[in-house]
Design a protein around this motif. Structure first.
Motif, PDB file in Angstrom:
ATOM      1  N   ALA A   1      44.310  59.858  36.051  1.00 13.49           N
ATOM      2  CA  ALA A   1      43.241  60.749  35.790  1.00 13.49           C
ATOM      3  C   ALA A   1      42.721  61.587  36.808  1.00 13.49           C
ATOM      4  O   ALA A   1      42.286  62.566  36.701  1.00 13.49           O
ATOM      5  CB  ALA A   1      41.761  59.900  35.245  1.00 13.49           C
ATOM      6  N   SER A   2      42.852  60.899  38.057  1.00 12.00           N
ATOM      7  CA  SER A   2      42.278  61.787  39.220  1.00 12.00           C
ATOM      8  C   SER A   2      43.384  62.860  39.651  1.00 12.00           C
ATOM      9  O   SER A   2      42.955  63.943  39.895  1.00 12.00           O
ATOM     10  CB  SER A   2      42.365  60.753  40.636  1.00 12.00           C
ATOM     11  N   VAL A   3      44.747  62.756  39.574  1.00 14.81           N
ATOM     12  CA  VAL A   3      45.662  63.760  39.558  1.00 14.81           C
ATOM     13  C   VAL A   3      45.462  64.845  38.561  1.00 14.81           C
ATOM     14  O   VAL A   3      45.155  66.047  38.892  1.00 14.81           O
ATOM     15  CB  VAL A   3      47.095  63.239  39.379  1.00 14.81           C
TER      16      VAL A   3
ATOM     17  N   VAL B   1      45.796  65.516  46.646  1.00 15.37           N
ATOM     18  CA  VAL B   1      45.474  64.017  47.538  1.00 15.37           C
ATOM     19  C   VAL B   1      44.427  63.322  46.490  1.00 15.37           C
ATOM     20  O   VAL B   1      43.255  63.380  46.554  1.00 15.37           O
ATOM     21  CB  VAL B   1      45.010  64.264  48.600  1.00 15.37           C
ATOM     22  N   PRO B   2      45.029  62.254  45.582  1.00 22.31           N
ATOM     23  CA  PRO B   2      44.358  61.487  45.003  1.00 22.31           C
ATOM     24  C   PRO B   2      43.652  60.596  45.840  1.00 22.31           C
ATOM     25  O   PRO B   2      44.542  59.832  46.629  1.00 22.31           O
ATOM     26  CB  PRO B   2      45.247  60.847  43.812  1.00 22.31           C
ATOM     27  N   ALA B   3      42.440  60.306  46.017  1.00 19.18           N
ATOM     28  CA  ALA B   3      41.780  59.478  47.072  1.00 19.18           C
ATOM     29  C   ALA B   3      40.534  59.017  46.423  1.00 19.18           C
ATOM     30  O   ALA B   3      39.470  58.498  47.202  1.00 19.18           O
ATOM     31  CB  ALA B   3      41.241  60.409  48.174  1.00 19.18           C
ATOM     32  N   ALA B   4      40.531  58.560  45.044  1.00 14.37           N
ATOM     33  CA  ALA B   4      39.400  58.057  44.478  1.00 14.37           C
ATOM     34  C   ALA B   4      39.275  56.483  44.227  1.00 14.37           C
ATOM     35  O   ALA B   4      38.592  55.980  43.565  1.00 14.37           O
ATOM     36  CB  ALA B   4      39.269  58.740  43.273  1.00 14.37           C
ATOM     37  N   GLY B   5      40.523  55.985  44.566  1.00 14.16           N
ATOM     38  CA  GLY B   5      40.692  54.453  44.567  1.00 14.16           C
ATOM     39  C   GLY B   5      39.645  53.574  45.161  1.00 14.16           C
ATOM     40  O   GLY B   5      39.116  54.164  46.278  1.00 14.16           O
TER      41      GLY B   5
HETATM   42  O1  C5P Z   1      45.775  52.075  43.304  1.00 18.36           O
HETATM   43  P1  C5P Z   1      46.911  52.538  44.127  1.00 18.36           P
HETATM   44  O2  C5P Z   1      47.190  52.107  45.399  1.00 18.36           O
HETATM   45  O3  C5P Z   1      48.144  52.915  43.362  1.00 18.36           O
HETATM   46  O4  C5P Z   1      46.424  54.255  44.348  1.00 18.36           O
HETATM   47  C1  C5P Z   1      47.200  55.304  44.987  1.00 18.36           C
HETATM   48  C2  C5P Z   1      46.237  56.432  45.340  1.00 18.36           C
HETATM   49  O5  C5P Z   1      45.571  56.719  44.248  1.00 18.36           O
HETATM   50  C3  C5P Z   1      45.258  55.956  46.319  1.00 18.36           C
HETATM   51  O6  C5P Z   1      45.339  57.299  47.313  1.00 18.36           O
HETATM   52  C4  C5P Z   1      43.953  55.981  45.554  1.00 18.36           C
HETATM   53  O7  C5P Z   1      42.814  56.641  46.313  1.00 18.36           O
HETATM   54  C5  C5P Z   1      44.304  57.049  44.404  1.00 18.36           C
HETATM   55  N1  C5P Z   1      43.430  56.791  43.313  1.00 18.36           N
HETATM   56  C6  C5P Z   1      42.528  57.837  42.737  1.00 18.36           C
HETATM   57  N2  C5P Z   1      41.913  57.532  41.646  1.00 18.36           N
HETATM   58  C7  C5P Z   1      41.592  56.171  41.193  1.00 18.36           C
HETATM   59  C8  C5P Z   1      42.609  55.164  41.469  1.00 18.36           C
HETATM   60  C9  C5P Z   1      43.498  55.471  42.766  1.00 18.36           C
HETATM   61  O8  C5P Z   1      42.581  58.885  43.459  1.00 18.36           O
HETATM   62  N3  C5P Z   1      41.031  56.074  40.066  1.00 18.36           N
END
Ligand code: C5P
Length: 232
Positions: free
Chosen positions: A85-87, A9-13
């Protein structure tokens, strides 16, 4: 089959398009962080045996505490400067025994558990890569530098794609290993690596909560009982 899927779960945005405030995954939806909604929906999917969250680097400890009470094991790692990168950071934390890996944006917090099951089932049936897709409803135009219309694109073959996106672990790892440019989804990396990507029907509830308007829609859906999200 239960528990054979690891889900990242990428959540770093930062959530810049949401306006000023906390990282997007930590903003409140119906009184609770967006990420908590997303993880709850993931955790009740029978296929999921492990969740790996990529959190904003400064928030790893509070995110770990926030997600402590879930029915499946959760690892929280620091995310990177891009989604890709987060993935990759989250994938590094998946134990070898998981052959099936799904990637699911925290921002698609209302995606129903049934969508996870549908993607996982297609992987078990032999696909290397699977994504949920919906027909495009708007007419799509290509425009030039002056915002003038250049062409109308035939929408019948176009699809808007969502997460969770599912992969055999080896497929996802190989796609990330050879990635040179930045992609906005993992299927894009797999396509670039020459992998066949299959689709399953998407779900409107898996829309990405990106702007304040989306947050308002999500609040209304929860209030109307249209989602499977349990609110305290
Ligand atoms: O920016 P976008 O809407 O494409 O982001 C999709 C998902 O990727 C979001 O859940 C966001 O938290 C995550 N993400 C992340 N690391 C980043 C940028 C985005 O995990 N550096």
């Amino acid at each position: 089959m239960r528990g054979d899927v690891a889900i990242l779960v990428p959540a770093a945005g930062l959530g810049v398009r949401m306006g000023p405030g906390a990282p997007k995954a930590l903003r409140l939806l119906a009184g609770e962080p967006l990420l908590l909604h997303a993880v709850r929906n993931v955790a009740v999917a029978p296929s999921v045996g492990l969740i790996v969250v990529a959190a904003p680097p400064a928030d790893v400890a509070p995110v770990r505490a926030m997600l402590a009470e879930q029915p499946v094991p959760i690892a929280v790692v620091a995310g990177g400067p891009t989604r890709q990168a987060s993935v990759a950071c989250a994938l590094d934390a998946v134990p070898r025994e998981y052959d099936l890996v799904l990637v699911h944006d925290a921002a698609r917090a209302l995606a129903p558990p049934a969508l996870i099951e549908s993607v996982a089932a297609k992987l078990r049936a032999g696909s290397s890569a699977v994504i949920p897709a919906l027909p495009v409803v708007d007419t799509i135009k290509q425009v030039g530098d002056g915002a003038e219309v250049i062409a109308t694109i035939d929408r019948s073959a176009l699809r808007a794609v969502q997460t969770p996106q599912g992969f055999r672990r080896s497929t996802l790892a190989a796609a990330h290993a050879i990635a040179v440019d930045n992609h906005t989804d993992d299927a894009g990396l797999a396509e670039r690596a020459g992998v066949r990507v299959d689709t399953v029907p998407g779900d409107e509830l898996a829309f990405k909560i990106t702007r304040p308007f989306d947050l308002a829609v999500a609040e209304a859906l929860i209030a109307s009982g249209a989602t499977s999200v349990r609110v305290r």
